[in-house]
Design an enzyme around this catalytic site. Structure first.
Site, short mmCIF file in Angstrom:
data_model
loop_
_atom_site.label_atom_id
_atom_site.label_comp_id
_atom_site.label_asym_id
_atom_site.label_seq_id
_atom_site.Cartn_x
_atom_site.Cartn_y
_atom_site.Cartn_z
N TYR A 71 -19.03 1.71 -1.85
CA TYR A 71 -19.67 0.39 -1.97
C TYR A 71 -19.19 -0.36 -3.22
O TYR A 71 -19.52 -1.53 -3.40
CB TYR A 71 -21.21 0.51 -2.07
N LEU A 206 -32.76 -3.30 8.36
CA LEU A 206 -32.98 -4.69 8.79
C LEU A 206 -31.91 -5.13 9.80
O LEU A 206 -31.69 -6.32 10.00
CB LEU A 206 -32.98 -5.63 7.57
N ASN A 256 -39.14 -7.92 0.37
CA ASN A 256 -39.01 -6.57 0.90
C ASN A 256 -39.92 -5.56 0.20
O ASN A 256 -40.17 -4.48 0.72
CB ASN A 256 -37.54 -6.12 0.82
#
Ligand SMILES: NC(=O)c1ccc[n+]([C@@H]2O[C@H](COP(=O)([O-])OP(=O)(O)OC[C@H]3O[C@@H](n4cnc5c(N)ncnc54)[C@H](OP(=O)(O)O)[C@@H]3O)[C@@H](O)[C@H]2O)c1
Length: 288
Positions: A71, A206, A256
């Protein structure tokens, strides 16, 4: 009742995912005795302004951060923890290694990028390696003994792959991180993980925003006065699954976390479960 007993009771009743036991400060107790927060921050594609975004997330109340060298966010995560003035023990850090090659060295390299002495959890993924992940497991067990990580888990493992790993190593991973949403999940995996004390961590909870406009979800969310994202996160929590939603936008981060003041009623949980069509944001659910 003192606070420690209350916390212990909350943690225990959470194992059955009783909605009333869910609170921001509740944590999950792993078989090792270590605690894991109920909700974490995903960091895939968070490589722009990583440190600032992670710092905002921590200041808002996130206490767990998922990372992987792929990432390209590990440096920023480590910087955020230090720059924002958090104690290392306050933040739960997950990192990931590939099961090929020297996983001990790979974990060490990740920690250098994070500039941390240990990870709370290291995951290795891709169960399709010839030995089912046994070599990776043994190396990470050594890393755990040496204090480089507190727990070991896997990512993308099917039930067969988990059983094979246990057959070879005699140990069950603490966590299986898999794609998980109302649109794509596995009741069989949920039962297996509950029975074997494995925490499911939901990646892409999500649906990478691909299904947040679904009519049934938007209508139900509105009925609770919540957004679709909040409904999906809460659905995970009530199943006893640990979601790792990613968000670049501070408004999304705030939203969230704001999922502890409502409860999805059982008939609506059933309706959300019924949305399952084995949807995946990528090439299918590898664990089915
Ligand atoms: N182990 C693995 O191989 C693996 C694979 C995939 C994912 N993961 C982990 O799981 C994490 C989460 O999965 P993901 O990043 O694939 O996708 P995700 O969390 O399902 O979705 C992220 C998307 O949802 C949007 N979003 C976030 N909060 C929102 C809200 N409240 N309202 C509307 N939209 C919202 C984000 O927008 P903005 O960014 O614009 O705010 C972003 O576009 C990853 O970041 C990673 O840590 C692991």
């Amino acid at each position: 009742m003192n606070a420690a007993v209350q916390q212990a009771l909350r943690a225990r009743s959470w194992q059955t995912a009783e909605p009333s036991a869910l609170a921001p400060e509740t944590s999950r107790i792993l078989p090792s005795g270590n605690r894991m927060p109920l909700l974490g921050l995903g960091t895939w594609e968070l490589q722009v302004h990583t440190a600032e975004t992670v710092c905002s997330a921590l200041e808002l109340g996130f206490r767990m951060v998922d990372s992987s060298p792929t990432y390209h966010t590990q440096r920023g995560i480590g910087d955020a923890i230090r720059a924002c003035g958090f104690e290392r023990g306050d933040i739960y850090v997950i990192t990931q290694v590939e099961p090929l090659g020297d996983t001990y060295a790979a974990l060490h390299k990740n920690l250098l990028q994070l500039k941390l002495e240990y990870a709370d959890l290291v995951l290795f993924h891709l169960p399709e390696v010839e030995d089912g992940g046994e070599m990776a497991w043994q190396a990470l067990r050594r890393a755990k003994r040496d204090g480089l990580t507190h727990d070991i888990g896997v990512s993308g493992y099917s039930i067969d792959a988990l059983e094979e790993l246990v057959y070879r190593t005699g140990e069950m991973p603490a966590v299986n991180q898999i794609e998980w949403s109302p649109f794509g999940h596995s009741p069989r995996m949920l039962d297996f993980c509950r029975d074997n004390d494995v925490v499911i961590q939901a990646r892409s909870p999500l649906t990478r925003a691909m299904r947040l406009n679904d009519d049934k979800v938007t209508t139900m969310a509105a009925r609770y006065g919540k957004t679709p994202a909040q409904l999906l996160i809460r659905w995970n929590l009530q199943l006893g699954v640990v979601p790792l939603p990613k968000a670049n936008h501070v408004q999304h981060l705030r939203e969230n976390l704001n999922v502890f003041d409502f409860e999805i009623q059982p008939h609506d949980m059933t309706r959300l479960n019924a949305l399952n069509e084995h949807f995946s944001v990528r090439e299918g659910l590898p664990y089915l």
